[in-house]
Write an enzyme that holds these catalytic residues in place. Structure first.
Site, PDB file in Angstrom:
ATOM      1  N   ASP A  67      -8.995  10.578   3.139  1.00  0.00           N
ATOM      2  CA  ASP A  67      -9.356   9.198   2.759  1.00  0.00           C
ATOM      3  C   ASP A  67      -9.171   8.228   4.084  1.00  0.00           C
ATOM      4  OD1 ASP A  67      -6.672   9.306   3.169  1.00  0.00           O
ATOM      5  OD2 ASP A  67      -6.138   8.682   1.006  1.00  0.00           O
ATOM      6  N   ASP A 136       2.333   5.818  -8.252  1.00  0.00           N
ATOM      7  CA  ASP A 136       1.689   5.652  -9.208  1.00  0.00           C
ATOM      8  C   ASP A 136       0.795   6.945  -9.760  1.00  0.00           C
ATOM      9  OD1 ASP A 136      -0.409   5.508  -7.393  1.00  0.00           O
ATOM     10  OD2 ASP A 136      -1.077   3.411  -7.727  1.00  0.00           O
ATOM     11  N   HIS A 138      -1.320   8.562  -7.518  1.00  0.00           N
ATOM     12  CA  HIS A 138      -2.744   8.698  -6.945  1.00  0.00           C
ATOM     13  C   HIS A 138      -2.432   9.985  -6.079  1.00  0.00           C
ATOM     14  CE1 HIS A 138      -1.226   5.773  -3.759  1.00  0.00           C
ATOM     15  NE2 HIS A 138      -1.461   6.742  -2.861  1.00  0.00           N
ATOM     16  N   GLU A 143      -6.926   6.145  -7.428  1.00  0.00           N
ATOM     17  CA  GLU A 143      -5.766   5.163  -7.937  1.00  0.00           C
ATOM     18  C   GLU A 143      -6.142   5.598  -9.688  1.00  0.00           C
ATOM     19  OE1 GLU A 143      -3.672   4.020  -6.416  1.00  0.00           O
ATOM     20  OE2 GLU A 143      -4.056   2.413  -5.095  1.00  0.00           O
TER      21      GLU A 143
HETATM   22  C1  GLP Z   1      -1.194   7.029   0.691  1.00  0.00           C
HETATM   23  C2  GLP Z   1      -2.393   8.357   0.916  1.00  0.00           C
HETATM   24  C3  GLP Z   1      -2.089   9.274   0.223  1.00  0.00           C
HETATM   25  C4  GLP Z   1      -0.466   9.765   0.109  1.00  0.00           C
HETATM   26  C5  GLP Z   1       0.042   8.658  -0.533  1.00  0.00           C
HETATM   27  C6  GLP Z   1       1.781   8.910  -0.712  1.00  0.00           C
HETATM   28  O1  GLP Z   1      -1.566   5.880   0.457  1.00  0.00           O
HETATM   29  N1  GLP Z   1      -3.438   7.743   0.946  1.00  0.00           N
HETATM   30  O2  GLP Z   1      -2.892  10.303   0.707  1.00  0.00           O
HETATM   31  O3  GLP Z   1      -0.527  10.962  -0.293  1.00  0.00           O
HETATM   32  O4  GLP Z   1      -0.047   7.364  -0.377  1.00  0.00           O
HETATM   33  O5  GLP Z   1       2.281   8.519   0.740  1.00  0.00           O
HETATM   34  P1  GLP Z   1       3.645   8.891   1.258  1.00  0.00           P
HETATM   35  O6  GLP Z   1       3.477  10.382   1.450  1.00  0.00           O
HETATM   36  O7  GLP Z   1       4.071   8.089   2.553  1.00  0.00           O
HETATM   37  O8  GLP Z   1       4.620   8.528   0.119  1.00  0.00           O
END
Ligand code: GLP
Length: 261
Positions: A67, A136, A138, A143
């Site tokens: 992404d 949440d 995602h 989302e």
């Molecule tokens: C972000 C990314 C995701 C990631 C998630 C969790 O927004 N777009 O790919 O898995 O949120 O992030 P983290 O690993 O820092 O908790």
């Protein structure tokens, strides 16, 4: 879905590192799926160490990112393409141009998203996709409410994700882009092996819903229940709301040595 509950993020990184090392040993031109966020950071450090030790080479591999934010300047340090470059791509031996990400600055975002899905297909699909999960539920930037068969496309972030990601923008929520482009859940589900890592209590509810809840758009990660080869690596806190945690531990403790992840 295989759920593995481990003691520390280093153990999780080592196990995920084994998956990638074995993949590249058997298929040096493998296609990897790379994720941003804090969850894979220890894995990237682990891969860099193994690369320096001569155990793993990315020279013939390719990688696709999940992404990207829309509208960040090309040199913005939080542009995911730059984050991945700093965290892994520049620290190992990927060939120039071997790592691709969705284009968050394309004049025609929809066309760029379609082209991105085509590029993944053209590369033969993703062998191992690294994933994290948002609080949440995602995955990538899909989302809650995302179609479970969605393709790469633009999305709007929830307030929760904007708040969660503000820590990467000096704590300033207003600096976090509201729009993103992300591989769709359908795109992600085409990867041959999904390896999702989750750490900490803030992920416990999302992990419970993903692994044990109903498959639904409200918890996008729950779509992984339909994947034939999904591995979920958790620390004890992220696993703390799992109803069947004792069973998952028992299964992993008794796993035959010949049966890899
Ligand atoms: C972000 C990314 C995701 C990631 C998630 C969790 O927004 N777009 O790919 O898995 O949120 O992030 P983290 O690993 O820092 O908790």
């Amino acid at each position: 879905m295989e759920v593995v509950i481990l003691e520390s993020k280093q153990e999780i990184a080592a196990l995920a590192g084994d998956v990638i090392e074995e993949l590249l040993a058997g298929k040096p031109n493998a296609v990897l799926g790379l994720a941003t966020g804090s969850s894979p950071l220890a894995l990237y450090d682990e891969l860099v160490e193994r690369h320096r030790a001569g155990r793993v080479s990315f020279a013939r591999a390719r990688a696709f990112m999940l992404d990207e934010y829309v509208g960040l300047a090309p040199d913005h340090p939080q542009r995911y393409r730059n984050v991945i470059e700093a965290e892994i791509a520049s620290r190992v031996d990927f060939a120039p141009g071997a790592v691709s990400g969705p284009d968050g600055n394309a004049a025609d975002l929809m066309a760029a998203c379609r082209a991105y899905d085509e590029a993944i297909r053209g590369a033969g699909g993703i062998d191992v996709q690294i994933l994290g999960v948002g609080a949440d539920g995602h995955v990538a930037f899909n989302e809650p409410g995302s179609s479970l068969s969605s393709r790469t496309r633009p999305k709007t972030l929830t307030r929760q994700t904007v708040a969660d990601n503000a820590r990467f923008f000096g704590g300033d929520e207003s600096a976090v882009p509201r729009h993103v482009v992300t591989q769709g859940l359908g795109t992600i589900m085409e990867a041959r092996h999904l390896v999702l890592m989750a750490l900490g209590r803030s992920k416990a509810e999302a992990v419970h819903q993903m692994v044990e809840g109903a498959v639904c758009a409200l918890w996008p990660a729950s779509v992984l229940q339909f994947h034939p080869h999904a591995t979920v690596l958790l620390d004890a806190e992220a696993a703390s709301r799992l109803q069947l945690a004792t069973y998952y531990r028992q299964v992993y403790a008794g796993k035959p040595a010949w049966q890899g992840l």
